[in-house]
Scaffold this motif. Structure first.
Motif, PDB file in Angstrom:
ATOM      1  N   UNK A 114       0.824  -1.329  -0.036  1.00  0.00           N
ATOM      2  CA  UNK A 114      -0.082   0.124  -0.145  1.00  0.00           C
ATOM      3  C   UNK A 114       0.889   1.547  -0.122  1.00  0.00           C
ATOM      4  N   UNK A 115       0.455   2.321  -0.825  1.00  0.00           N
ATOM      5  CA  UNK A 115       1.392   3.426  -0.854  1.00  0.00           C
ATOM      6  C   UNK A 115       0.463   4.710  -0.936  1.00  0.00           C
ATOM      7  N   UNK A 116       0.878   5.747  -0.611  1.00  0.00           N
ATOM      8  CA  UNK A 116       0.322   6.878  -0.553  1.00  0.00           C
ATOM      9  C   UNK A 116       1.036   8.084   0.168  1.00  0.00           C
ATOM     10  N   UNK A 117       1.762   7.764   1.272  1.00  0.00           N
ATOM     11  CA  UNK A 117       2.648   8.444   2.086  1.00  0.00           C
ATOM     12  C   UNK A 117       3.880   8.495   1.288  1.00  0.00           C
ATOM     13  N   UNK A 118       4.359   9.537   0.574  1.00  0.00           N
ATOM     14  CA  UNK A 118       5.285   9.521  -0.357  1.00  0.00           C
ATOM     15  C   UNK A 118       6.756   9.386   0.383  1.00  0.00           C
ATOM     16  N   UNK A 119       7.722   8.935  -0.228  1.00  0.00           N
ATOM     17  CA  UNK A 119       8.964   8.633   0.214  1.00  0.00           C
ATOM     18  C   UNK A 119       9.162   7.177   0.791  1.00  0.00           C
ATOM     19  N   UNK A 120       8.234   6.265   0.643  1.00  0.00           N
ATOM     20  CA  UNK A 120       8.515   5.093   1.408  1.00  0.00           C
ATOM     21  C   UNK A 120       8.599   3.771   0.071  1.00  0.00           C
ATOM     22  N   UNK A 121       8.181   4.033  -0.940  1.00  0.00           N
ATOM     23  CA  UNK A 121       8.299   3.003  -2.042  1.00  0.00           C
ATOM     24  C   UNK A 121       9.515   2.504  -2.593  1.00  0.00           C
ATOM     25  N   UNK A 122      10.482   3.655  -2.675  1.00  0.00           N
ATOM     26  CA  UNK A 122      11.675   3.028  -3.010  1.00  0.00           C
ATOM     27  C   UNK A 122      12.404   2.435  -1.926  1.00  0.00           C
ATOM     28  N   UNK A 123      12.253   2.707  -0.903  1.00  0.00           N
ATOM     29  CA  UNK A 123      12.908   1.940   0.365  1.00  0.00           C
ATOM     30  C   UNK A 123      12.587   0.373   0.505  1.00  0.00           C
ATOM     31  N   UNK A 124      10.924   0.276   0.174  1.00  0.00           N
ATOM     32  CA  UNK A 124      10.568  -1.231   0.469  1.00  0.00           C
ATOM     33  C   UNK A 124      10.845  -2.009  -0.950  1.00  0.00           C
ATOM     34  N   UNK A 125      11.053  -1.212  -2.184  1.00  0.00           N
ATOM     35  CA  UNK A 125      11.587  -1.920  -3.386  1.00  0.00           C
ATOM     36  C   UNK A 125      12.857  -2.190  -3.112  1.00  0.00           C
ATOM     37  N   UNK A 126      13.691  -1.625  -2.477  1.00  0.00           N
ATOM     38  CA  UNK A 126      15.077  -1.784  -2.158  1.00  0.00           C
ATOM     39  C   UNK A 126      15.249  -2.944  -1.367  1.00  0.00           C
ATOM     40  N   UNK A 127      14.356  -3.010  -0.298  1.00  0.00           N
ATOM     41  CA  UNK A 127      14.058  -4.309   0.517  1.00  0.00           C
ATOM     42  C   UNK A 127      13.880  -5.608  -0.243  1.00  0.00           C
ATOM     43  N   UNK A 128      12.915  -5.321  -1.167  1.00  0.00           N
ATOM     44  CA  UNK A 128      12.599  -6.509  -2.021  1.00  0.00           C
ATOM     45  C   UNK A 128      13.837  -7.133  -2.583  1.00  0.00           C
ATOM     46  N   UNK A 129      14.402  -6.236  -3.462  1.00  0.00           N
ATOM     47  CA  UNK A 129      15.699  -6.526  -4.177  1.00  0.00           C
ATOM     48  C   UNK A 129      16.524  -6.998  -3.521  1.00  0.00           C
ATOM     49  N   UNK A 130      17.166  -6.597  -2.315  1.00  0.00           N
ATOM     50  CA  UNK A 130      18.154  -7.267  -1.550  1.00  0.00           C
ATOM     51  C   UNK A 130      17.811  -8.601  -1.009  1.00  0.00           C
ATOM     52  N   UNK A 131      16.757  -8.682  -0.371  1.00  0.00           N
ATOM     53  CA  UNK A 131      16.043 -10.014  -0.098  1.00  0.00           C
ATOM     54  C   UNK A 131      16.259 -11.139  -1.222  1.00  0.00           C
TER      55      UNK A 131
END
Length: 337
Positions: A114-131
Motif C-alpha cells: 500500500x502506498x500514498x505516504x510519499x518517500x516510502x516506495x523506493x525503500x521497500x523496493x530496495x528491501x525486495x531487491x536485497x532479499x
C-alpha cells in the motif's frame, strides 16, 4: 509470464479512459498524474513484468510498487484490464466500502504494498531487491516514483543503500512530469540536474521521453541487460512526461493534480479528446461512440489558465482586509480563511 491481451499503447489508452471515468464518478483527484504515468504502467504490464493473474502471490513474480500512490487509479485500471479482478469493479473507486481506495491498497490482488505516504516506495523496493538477491533468486524489483516525491530524504537514503549493495535487480522509474502539488518542481524545490544527482549516488541513469512507448521499451531492454551482471549498479529511468498527457486542456495545468472532470464541458471534452487518439482494437465501455454533442467551454469557463501557486499567490491584502486593533491602535492583517 506476461499474458496481457493488450499492446502497451492499447493498455495506456484504457488506463486514461478508466482514469477519467473513475475520478468523474467518485469526485476523486489526481487525474493529471494518472494521465502522465499511464504509458509507463502500460509498458510495464505488457512488456516487462512477470506475473500470474491466477496466482497473484506467485513466488516467481517480479515485485512492483507504485510509490506515487495518489495515481493509484492507473494501477487499478491496469490490473483489472490484465485480469486480476473484474473491470466493472473500477466503478467503485473511492466509494465507501470499496477495495479501490484513493491511494493504492494491498487488499487488491496484484498489489504488493500500500502506498500514498510519499518517500516510502523506493525503500521497500530496495528491501525486495536485497532479499531476492540474498536468496539467489532471479526475480526483479521495480518501483515508480514521482519527481516531487524525490524531495523526501528517505528516497536518497534508499538510493545509497541500493548502490552500496549493487542491487542490479532493482529498477526505479521516475514519472518526471515536472510538476508537484501546487506548482512546477523548480518553483517548489529545485531538483535539476536530476540525472546527475542519481549518477552521483551511483546509479545507472537512462533518460527518455516517458510518453513514448518505443523509448520506454528500449530503456527496459537496457535494464534487462544490466540485471545479468551481478556486480552492476541499480538503474533508474528518468521518464520525462507531461502531466495530464493525452487531454490537451489538462496538459501542464496543475489544476488537474487535484480536480476531477465535472459534468459538462470538462467531462465531455476529456472523453472527446481521448477518442481522438483511441488506438485500433480497443472499445470504450462507458461512451462507445464518444459523445455526440459534447458541451464545449465558453469564455467564462476556467480553461487554459495558469493555476500554479507561483502565478496565483498574492501577498498583498486589500484595505478592507485590515482592521485596527482597538487596544494597540496598530493595523493588523486579517486572513480570509
Amino acid at each position: 509470464m506476461i499474458k496481457s491481451k493488450w499492446t502497451s499503447e492499447q493498455l495506456a489508452w484504457k488506463i486514461r479512459r478508466h482514469g477519467v471515468e473513475m475520478t468523474h464518478l467518485s469526485g476523486g483527484s489526481h487525474l493529471g498524474a494518472i494521465l502522465s504515468v499511464a504509458d509507463i504502467i502500460a509498458t510495464l504490464y505488457t512488456n516487462v513484468l512477470n506475473y500470474d493473474v491466477k496466482n497473484p502471490k506467485w513466488e516467481g513474480r517480479d515485485r512492483f510498487i507504485l510509490s506515487k500512490g495518489h495515481a493509484g487509479a492507473s494501477i487499478y485500471a491496469a490490473l483489472a484490464e490484465c485480469g486480476f479482478f473484474d473491470v466493472e469493479e473500477l466503478k467503485t473507486h473511492y466509494q465507501n466500502g470499496s477495495r479501490l481506495s484513493g491511494h493504492v491498497s494491498h487488499h487488491l490482488p496484484g498489489v504488493d504494498f500500500s502506498t500514498g505516504s510519499l518517500g516510502h516506495g523506493l525503500s521497500v523496493a530496495v528491501g525486495f531487491a536485497y532479499a531476492l538477491k540474498k536468496d539467489g533468486r532471479k526475480e526483479r524489483s521495480f518501483v515508480v516514483l514521482g519527481d516531487g516525491e524525490c524531495d523526501e530524504g528517505s528516497v536518497w537514503e534508499a538510493a545509497l543503500f541500493a548502490n552500496h549493495f549493487r542491487l542490479n535487480n532493482l529498477c526505479a522509474i521516475v514519472d518526471h512530469n515536472h510538476m508537484q502539488s501546487l506548482d512546477f518542481n523548480e518553483n517548489t524545490l529545485e531538483i535539476e540536474n536530476f540525472g546527475e544527482k542519481w549518477k552521483t549516488f551511483g546509479w545507472n541513469v537512462i533518460e527518455i521521453d516517458g510518453n513514448n512507448h518505443q523509448e520506454l521499451k528500449v530503456a527496459f531492454k537496457r535494464v534487462e541487460e544490466y540485471t545479468k551482471d551481478e556486480n552492476h549498479k541499480p538503474t533508474i529511468i528518468i521518464a520525462n512526461t507531461i502531466k495530464g498527457f493525452g487531454i490537451p486542456f489538462m496538459e501542464n495545468d496543475i489544476l488537474w493534480h487535484y480536480r476531477f472532470p465535472h459534468d459538462g464541458w470538462e467531462y465531455d471534452c476529456a472523453v472527446t479528446a481521448l477518442h481522438q487518439i483511441k488506438p485500433e482494437g480497443v472499445e470504450d465501455r462507458y461512451t462507445p461512440n464518444s459523445i455526440e454533442n459534447p458541451v464545449l467551454p465558453t469564455e467564462k469557463d476556467d480553461i487554459n489558465n495558469d493555476h500554479t501557486f507561483s502565478h496565483t499567490w498574492n501577498t498583498t491584502y486589500p484595505e478592507q482586509m485590515r482592521r485596527v486593533d482597538a487596544k494597540s491602535g496598530t493595523n493588523e492583517k486579517v486572513h480570509n480563511v
